[in-house]
Design a protein around this motif. Sequence first.
Motif, PDB file in Angstrom:
ATOM      1  N   ALA A   8      36.255  17.544  11.593  1.00 18.04           N
ATOM      2  CA  ALA A   8      36.438  16.208  11.027  1.00 18.04           C
ATOM      3  C   ALA A   8      35.514  15.177  11.663  1.00 18.04           C
ATOM      4  O   ALA A   8      35.158  14.196  11.040  1.00 18.04           O
ATOM      5  CB  ALA A   8      37.887  15.783  11.194  1.00 18.04           C
ATOM      6  N   SER A   9      35.137  15.368  12.935  1.00 22.50           N
ATOM      7  CA  SER A   9      34.319  14.339  13.591  1.00 22.50           C
ATOM      8  C   SER A   9      33.249  14.985  14.453  1.00 22.50           C
ATOM      9  O   SER A   9      33.341  16.153  14.801  1.00 22.50           O
ATOM     10  CB  SER A   9      35.214  13.468  14.476  1.00 22.50           C
ATOM     11  OG  SER A   9      35.644  14.243  15.576  1.00 22.50           O
ATOM     12  N   LYS A  10      32.226  14.160  14.815  1.00 18.89           N
ATOM     13  CA  LYS A  10      31.141  14.675  15.665  1.00 18.89           C
ATOM     14  C   LYS A  10      31.690  15.051  17.044  1.00 18.89           C
ATOM     15  O   LYS A  10      31.341  16.079  17.606  1.00 18.89           O
ATOM     16  CB  LYS A  10      30.046  13.614  15.830  1.00 18.89           C
ATOM     17  CG  LYS A  10      29.469  13.139  14.507  1.00 18.89           C
ATOM     18  CD  LYS A  10      28.026  13.614  14.329  1.00 18.89           C
ATOM     19  CE  LYS A  10      27.571  13.475  12.891  1.00 18.89           C
ATOM     20  NZ  LYS A  10      27.510  12.117  12.363  1.00 18.89           N
ATOM     21  N   GLY A  12      34.652  15.989  17.702  1.00 15.44           N
ATOM     22  CA  GLY A  12      35.449  17.204  17.536  1.00 15.44           C
ATOM     23  C   GLY A  12      34.578  18.440  17.498  1.00 15.44           C
ATOM     24  O   GLY A  12      34.896  19.462  18.114  1.00 15.44           O
ATOM     25  N   GLN A 170      40.446  22.375  11.576  1.00 12.10           N
ATOM     26  CA  GLN A 170      40.611  20.980  11.994  1.00 12.10           C
ATOM     27  C   GLN A 170      41.880  20.749  12.794  1.00 12.10           C
ATOM     28  O   GLN A 170      41.854  20.172  13.871  1.00 12.10           O
ATOM     29  CB  GLN A 170      40.692  20.122  10.738  1.00 12.10           C
ATOM     30  CG  GLN A 170      39.534  19.186  10.582  1.00 12.10           C
ATOM     31  CD  GLN A 170      39.637  18.402   9.304  1.00 12.10           C
ATOM     32  OE1 GLN A 170      40.685  17.826   8.984  1.00 12.10           O
ATOM     33  NE2 GLN A 170      38.548  18.362   8.571  1.00 12.10           N
ATOM     34  N   GLU A 174      39.946  22.210  16.372  1.00 16.82           N
ATOM     35  CA  GLU A 174      39.344  20.922  16.729  1.00 16.82           C
ATOM     36  C   GLU A 174      40.331  20.024  17.483  1.00 16.82           C
ATOM     37  O   GLU A 174      39.993  19.450  18.519  1.00 16.82           O
ATOM     38  CB  GLU A 174      38.856  20.206  15.458  1.00 16.82           C
ATOM     39  CG  GLU A 174      38.203  18.874  15.759  1.00 16.82           C
ATOM     40  CD  GLU A 174      37.567  18.233  14.519  1.00 16.82           C
ATOM     41  OE1 GLU A 174      37.581  18.849  13.439  1.00 16.82           O
ATOM     42  OE2 GLU A 174      37.048  17.119  14.659  1.00 16.82           O
ATOM     43  N   ASN A 178      39.846  18.731  21.337  1.00 21.03           N
ATOM     44  CA  ASN A 178      39.757  17.298  21.648  1.00 21.03           C
ATOM     45  C   ASN A 178      40.666  16.911  22.805  1.00 21.03           C
ATOM     46  O   ASN A 178      40.373  15.986  23.548  1.00 21.03           O
ATOM     47  CB  ASN A 178      40.165  16.473  20.414  1.00 21.03           C
ATOM     48  CG  ASN A 178      38.994  16.288  19.473  1.00 21.03           C
ATOM     49  OD1 ASN A 178      37.839  16.401  19.889  1.00 21.03           O
ATOM     50  ND2 ASN A 178      39.269  16.020  18.211  1.00 21.03           N
TER      51      ASN A 178
END
Length: 454
Positions: A8-10, A12, A170, A174, A178
């Motif tokens: 979902a994110s850089k 992550g 995700q 991820e 995180n």
Amino acid sequence: MAKKAQFASKIGLIAATVGSAVGLGNIWRFPAEAQANGGAAFLIVYILCALVLGIPVMLAEFSLGRAGQSGAVGSFQRLKASRAWGAVGFIAVLASYLILCFYMVVAGWTFEYLWQSITGHLYEPVQGASNLQSQFASRMEEFICDPWNPLINTYAVIIVNILILIAGVQKGIERLSNILMPLLFVILLVFTCVAMTLPKAAEGLSYFFHPDFTKLTPTVVLNALGQSFFSMSLGMGILITYAAYFPRDARLTKTAFTVAGLDLMVSVMMGMIIFPAVMSFNLEGESLRGATMVFVTLPEIFAAIPLTQLWSILFFLLLLVAAITSTISIAEVTVAMLQDRLKLSRVRAVLLALMPLFAFSALCSLSQGPLSHFLVFGMNIFDLLDNFATNILLPLGSILLCIYIGWFAPEWLLPRELTNDGALHSRYVPLVKFAIKYVAPVLILFVLLTPILN
Ligand code: PFF
């Protein structure tokens, strides 16, 4: 058809990829390798290997995965490579699976030691042990050779992996990375600070950072190369698989430098922890090798300093976090392949991939105890898998991948992926291509052949 999974994110995607790279290879294997191969001399060769070979091979895996939008086998097929290249993907999947079988066992050991640190059992005296070293040595012996206890812990780790993987790319991989990766860096920082307060910290650091080039031999170079591949998770299809989850605007070169840099940083921090300890506690040779360093020598040091239990809990938590974020990435290679090839749901693919581990990892676990006399090529099953997968399949997978990307893949693949369809600078593309086409295959071939030539 279900939407393709994506990070979902850089942050992550970096956390997950660093989570894969940072593992027992950095915390457990690197300090022992550095100690056995001349300290700073090893470190310098290791950094060179990571730059000249590791980063280009990592970029080859990233490009293949993101362009192919599939796992280690599927990516070759989507790019219309011939069937033989699909077989190369299978080598990677096989290597990852073999490594997974024994990595789960070792992760299980760290789980047990974390538990024993929490309950305090690890530091209770052992009958007949004359000193701390023999106390921890016999405790390790007793644990590893027991048929049931390591098995139960291995199964616990397999179940944790199943749950994370079922939660998905995700919400499982991820999200967990995180949380766990920052925790890992904080714990490492705490240990680095503590190591600086040890009586012979300065001597330790000077050994680790001042190179003595007379120690440089071909073996040191080989070991540094092997270690950098192991540590950066190369040659097993892990990074191909993860790159398929990278969004289109992720910058591959920047990601590769960040992942390699953070992976290196963890290894260097471990050196800054272990070498001051080596000097301050007069450690050498065997006491720093493999399991002995982690399960005997370090507990011995913790027992000798104040706040024993706290350090012990923090250290085994660090190991477990490093191990779990790596096992999920290794397992994802097979899960992604099954999902893609057999069009299975996520849950089914995870179960089909991980259930057999209850048998295979059990074999690895028992080969340390009750089955230790069952030898193939003079090695027990655990060591056989470790040697075969790490020393043969990993370099073989990497070399074939470089040959594909450098010589056979469509011309547009590397420039397109490295520049995000032309949106980024392309100055370095020829350099990366040269490294993938010529430098990496030749040097890795040299590594593969050295044991045979010797
Ligand atoms: N890179 C991780 C480690 O250093 O422990 C995980 C791993 C990757 C282990 C590749 C083994 C391996 F061959």
